[in-house]
Design a protein around this motif. Structure first.
Motif, short mmCIF file in Angstrom:
data_model
loop_
_atom_site.label_atom_id
_atom_site.label_comp_id
_atom_site.label_asym_id
_atom_site.label_seq_id
_atom_site.Cartn_x
_atom_site.Cartn_y
_atom_site.Cartn_z
N GLN A 159 18.16 45.42 23.57
CA GLN A 159 19.24 46.41 23.38
C GLN A 159 20.57 45.71 23.12
OE1 GLN A 159 19.29 48.93 26.92
NE2 GLN A 159 18.98 50.66 25.55
N TYR A 160 20.81 44.67 23.92
CA TYR A 160 22.06 43.92 23.79
C TYR A 160 22.19 43.35 22.38
CZ TYR A 160 25.65 40.36 24.26
OH TYR A 160 26.77 39.61 24.05
N LYS A 161 21.11 42.67 21.94
CA LYS A 161 21.15 42.00 20.63
C LYS A 161 21.39 43.01 19.52
CE LYS A 161 18.34 37.94 21.54
NZ LYS A 161 16.95 37.48 21.61
N SER A 162 20.73 44.15 19.64
CA SER A 162 20.85 45.16 18.60
C SER A 162 22.27 45.73 18.52
CB SER A 162 19.78 46.23 18.86
OG SER A 162 20.17 47.45 18.40
N LEU A 163 22.87 45.99 19.69
CA LEU A 163 24.24 46.53 19.68
C LEU A 163 25.24 45.47 19.23
CD1 LEU A 163 26.07 48.95 20.12
CD2 LEU A 163 26.17 48.42 22.55
N LYS A 164 25.01 44.23 19.69
CA LYS A 164 25.91 43.14 19.27
C LYS A 164 25.86 42.99 17.74
CE LYS A 164 26.45 38.15 19.45
NZ LYS A 164 25.89 36.87 19.89
N GLU A 165 24.67 43.07 17.19
CA GLU A 165 24.51 42.94 15.74
C GLU A 165 25.32 44.02 15.00
OE1 GLU A 165 23.91 41.32 12.37
OE2 GLU A 165 23.43 40.31 14.26
N LYS A 166 25.22 45.26 15.52
CA LYS A 166 26.01 46.36 14.91
C LYS A 166 27.50 46.01 14.94
CE LYS A 166 23.31 50.47 15.94
NZ LYS A 166 22.82 51.13 17.10
N HIS A 167 27.94 45.50 16.09
CA HIS A 167 29.36 45.16 16.23
C HIS A 167 29.76 44.05 15.27
CE1 HIS A 167 29.37 46.77 20.65
NE2 HIS A 167 29.38 47.73 19.75
N LEU A 168 28.88 43.04 15.10
CA LEU A 168 29.23 41.92 14.22
C LEU A 168 29.37 42.41 12.78
CD1 LEU A 168 27.08 38.99 15.70
CD2 LEU A 168 29.52 39.44 16.02
N GLN A 169 28.54 43.38 12.41
CA GLN A 169 28.64 43.96 11.06
C GLN A 169 30.02 44.60 10.86
OE1 GLN A 169 26.57 43.71 8.55
NE2 GLN A 169 25.11 42.53 9.78
N ILE A 170 30.43 45.36 11.88
CA ILE A 170 31.75 46.02 11.78
C ILE A 170 32.84 44.96 11.72
CG2 ILE A 170 33.36 47.65 12.85
CD1 ILE A 170 30.95 48.89 14.33
N LEU A 171 32.72 43.95 12.59
CA LEU A 171 33.75 42.92 12.66
C LEU A 171 33.89 42.19 11.31
CD1 LEU A 171 33.02 41.60 16.25
CD2 LEU A 171 35.19 42.59 15.49
N ASP A 179 33.62 33.78 16.62
CA ASP A 179 33.79 32.42 17.16
C ASP A 179 35.23 31.92 17.10
OD1 ASP A 179 31.14 32.29 17.79
OD2 ASP A 179 30.59 31.61 15.77
N ASP A 180 36.07 32.61 16.33
CA ASP A 180 37.47 32.17 16.23
C ASP A 180 38.33 32.76 17.36
OD1 ASP A 180 36.75 30.99 13.95
OD2 ASP A 180 37.56 32.54 12.60
N HIS A 181 37.74 33.60 18.18
CA HIS A 181 38.59 34.34 19.12
C HIS A 181 38.27 34.03 20.58
CE1 HIS A 181 40.76 36.72 16.21
NE2 HIS A 181 39.67 36.59 15.48
N ASP A 182 39.35 34.04 21.36
CA ASP A 182 39.23 33.83 22.81
C ASP A 182 39.20 35.18 23.51
OD1 ASP A 182 39.50 31.20 22.32
OD2 ASP A 182 41.48 30.97 23.26
N LEU A 183 38.53 35.23 24.64
CA LEU A 183 38.61 36.40 25.51
C LEU A 183 39.06 35.88 26.86
CD1 LEU A 183 35.29 38.20 24.48
CD2 LEU A 183 37.61 38.98 24.00
N ASP A 184 40.19 36.34 27.33
CA ASP A 184 40.78 35.82 28.57
C ASP A 184 40.85 34.29 28.53
OD1 ASP A 184 40.99 38.41 29.36
OD2 ASP A 184 39.35 38.34 30.82
N GLY A 185 41.20 33.75 27.35
CA GLY A 185 41.36 32.29 27.21
C GLY A 185 40.04 31.53 27.13
N ILE A 186 38.92 32.25 26.98
CA ILE A 186 37.61 31.58 26.92
C ILE A 186 37.01 31.85 25.53
CG2 ILE A 186 35.30 31.50 27.96
CD1 ILE A 186 36.60 32.74 30.48
N LYS A 187 36.46 30.82 24.91
CA LYS A 187 35.84 30.99 23.59
C LYS A 187 34.69 31.99 23.68
CE LYS A 187 37.78 28.19 20.55
NZ LYS A 187 38.93 29.07 20.33
N PHE A 188 34.46 32.74 22.59
CA PHE A 188 33.51 33.84 22.62
C PHE A 188 32.13 33.43 23.18
CE2 PHE A 188 30.10 36.32 20.73
CZ PHE A 188 30.41 37.57 21.25
N LYS A 189 31.59 32.34 22.65
CA LYS A 189 30.22 31.91 23.05
C LYS A 189 30.14 31.69 24.56
CE LYS A 189 27.16 30.84 19.62
NZ LYS A 189 27.88 30.60 18.34
N GLU A 190 31.17 31.01 25.07
CA GLU A 190 31.19 30.70 26.50
C GLU A 190 31.36 31.98 27.32
OE1 GLU A 190 34.18 27.80 27.47
OE2 GLU A 190 33.77 28.03 29.62
#
Ligand code: GDP
Ligand code: IMO
Ligand code: MG
Length: 430
Positions: A159-171, A179-190
């Motif tokens: 479910q997570y992967k499928s929703l994330k994929e939808k979001h990446l399409q929109i993004l 990968d270019d963006h931080d969340l609360d100062g933390i790189k997306f992957k981390e």
């Protein structure tokens, strides 16, 4: 038993967390019913300060059960940080905390979408807290969301992967690379890795069918206080749309956000500041863009609990306050931060709006788009330090007059005045 409701009547940050904490000993259950980590509720006692984002403000009383209801949206990473912070101060939040299976999850990509939508809006941006609130509630309504109960099921990762994929399409359409963006100062992957670690931590907490738990508790004579987040003027239906949050912050939100029938609603406690603040964009008729506004900001330490942004400050807006009282069915008022006005010679209050040459005593639809000029009534300030007063018979005459004026205008009794951030700085009015 009936459920009481406590909510903000202005644009948030009225001091809801403090009053929930003050009233908690009177209740068996404290339950959040909407919003998410966009909220920042401050509680101060014994020289310790806590800012809660998702956890209900009843957590400091070990005899009270705290519920995060189905209407709330949860970011596991932020939630877990909150639990850890409390633990570091010797508070074991896990013991008396319950989560609804039906509360929705904020995914890391919801936060990226929030940022993408905001930057695309340019000058018209909402001033969102960038916690992913709008995109998560959008997915809930669009029937794409993932709920807390799903983390216990085998297909969660899918479910997570499928929703994330939808979001990446929109993004991608917004030329927004995760990968270019931080969340609360933390790189997306981390951040994503930490988010999954936090999901495992969530499993330690009791995840329940909260609607059954709540109704059965009320049937058994237990008392419950529903804790609102944000404020009525930020409600998605009744606030200054589109400069609002994405949930129903009003009394009606308790019915959908906890599964309580309207027949079970008891007292509605309305919290307001003795003046007004707003953080983020949008109309604010009584805003003071001058020294007096700066004085309110300085005296009231008006900087956001969640984002640290300076809050916009202005006089009390009685037209908006009366509107909020009407929408919510407020039965008791709580006036906060009266001490912030200690030094003011004159205290002004907006009692009407002027709009295109007409005098209005209601909040018009056009309030979202056009400038309303407030008509001000001026009252004498008390010019004395009220922070140590604890008894209503000791309040200065000018403050008593201010209270009387508000009660006469709103037809709702004031139950308490708050005269400082500490738990003890309260004047019961009866
Ligand atoms: P909430 O979101 O409604 O819970 O309110 P916040 O915690 O975001 O903002 C209220 C701020 O005012 C916090 O910093 C509180 O510690 C502080 N506060 C609450 N009540 C009072 C009061 O009566 N006087 C003063 N001076 N500060 C207060
Ligand atoms: P508490 O519970 C004050 C404001 C944001 C922005 C708008 C939309 O602490 O009173 P969002 O992140 O929800 O999409 O932002 O709403 N906002 C608040 N302002 N207090 C809050 O919560 C708020 N939660 C959101 O600044 O203008
Ligand atoms: Mg706040």
């Amino acid at each position: 038993m009936k459920a009481d409701i406590l909510l903000g009547l202005q644009w948030g940050d009225e001091g809801k967390g403090k009053i929930v904490d003050v009233l908690t000993p009177r209740y068996d259950i404290i339950a959040r019913f909407q919003g998410g980590p966009n909220a920042g509720h401050t509680i101060i006692f014994d020289n310790k300060k806590f800012i809660l984002h998702t956890i209900p403000s009843g957590i400091f009383n070990e005899n009270t059960t705290n519920i995060v209801g189905n209407g709330v949206i949860i970011d596991p990473f932020i939630f877990n940080k909150e639990i850890e912070k409390l633990k570091a101060s010797g508070i074991n939040a896990v013991n008396n905390l319950l989560l609804s299976k039906k509360a929705h999850l904020i995914l890391p990509t919801h936060r990226l979408l929030d940022a993408a939508y905001e930057s695309a809006k340019g000058k018209a941006k909402i001033g969102s807290t960038l916690k992913g609130i709008g995109p998560t509630y959008t997915d809930k309504t669009a029937r794409n969301g993932i709920r807390i109960g799903n983390i216990l099921r085998d297909d969660f990762l899918q479910q997570y992967k499928s929703l994330k994929e939808k979001h990446l399409q929109i993004l991608k359409a917004y030329s927004f690379n995760a990968d270019d963006h931080d969340l609360d100062g933390i790189k997306f992957k981390e951040y994503e890795e930490k988010w999954f670690d936090a999901i495992e931590q969530l499993k330690i907490i009791q995840i329940i069918d909260s609607e059954y738990f709540i109704n059965q508790s009320l049937n058994a004579g237990k008392s419950l206080l529903a804790e609102g987040a944000q404020g009525t003027m930020l409600d998605v239906d009744f606030g200054t749309y589109p400069y609002v949050t994405s949930s129903n912050t009003v009394t009606a939100g308790v019915c959908t956000g906890l599964g309580i029938s309207p027949h079970r609603v008891g007292d509605v406690l309305g919290i307001f500041k003795a003046y007004c603040t707003r953080v983020g964009s949008g109309p604010f008729p009584t805003e003071l863009l001058n020294d007096q506004g700066q004085k309110l900001r300085d005296e009231g330490h008006e900087y956001g609990s969640t984002t640290g942004r300076p809050r916009r400050c202005g006089w009390l807006d009685l037209v908006a306050l009366k509107y909020s009282i009407m929408i919510n069915g407020v039965t008791k008022l709580y006036m906060m931060k009266a001490d912030v006005l200690n030094e003011f010679d004159t205290i002004s209050v907006g009692t009407k709006y002027l709009h295109q040459g007409r005098e209005l005593d209601y909040v018009p639809f056009e309030a979202s788009y056009e400038q309303l000029i407030p008509e001000l009534t001026h009252l004498r300030g008390w010019k004395t330090n009220i922070n140590e007063i604890r008894n209503h018979s000791d309040i200065p005459e000018a403050l008593a007059n201010y209270v009387k004026f508000i009660e006469e205008q709103t037809h709702v009794p004031l139950d308490m005045i708050s005269v400082g951030p500490d738990r003890n700085q309260i004047i019961p009015m009866h």
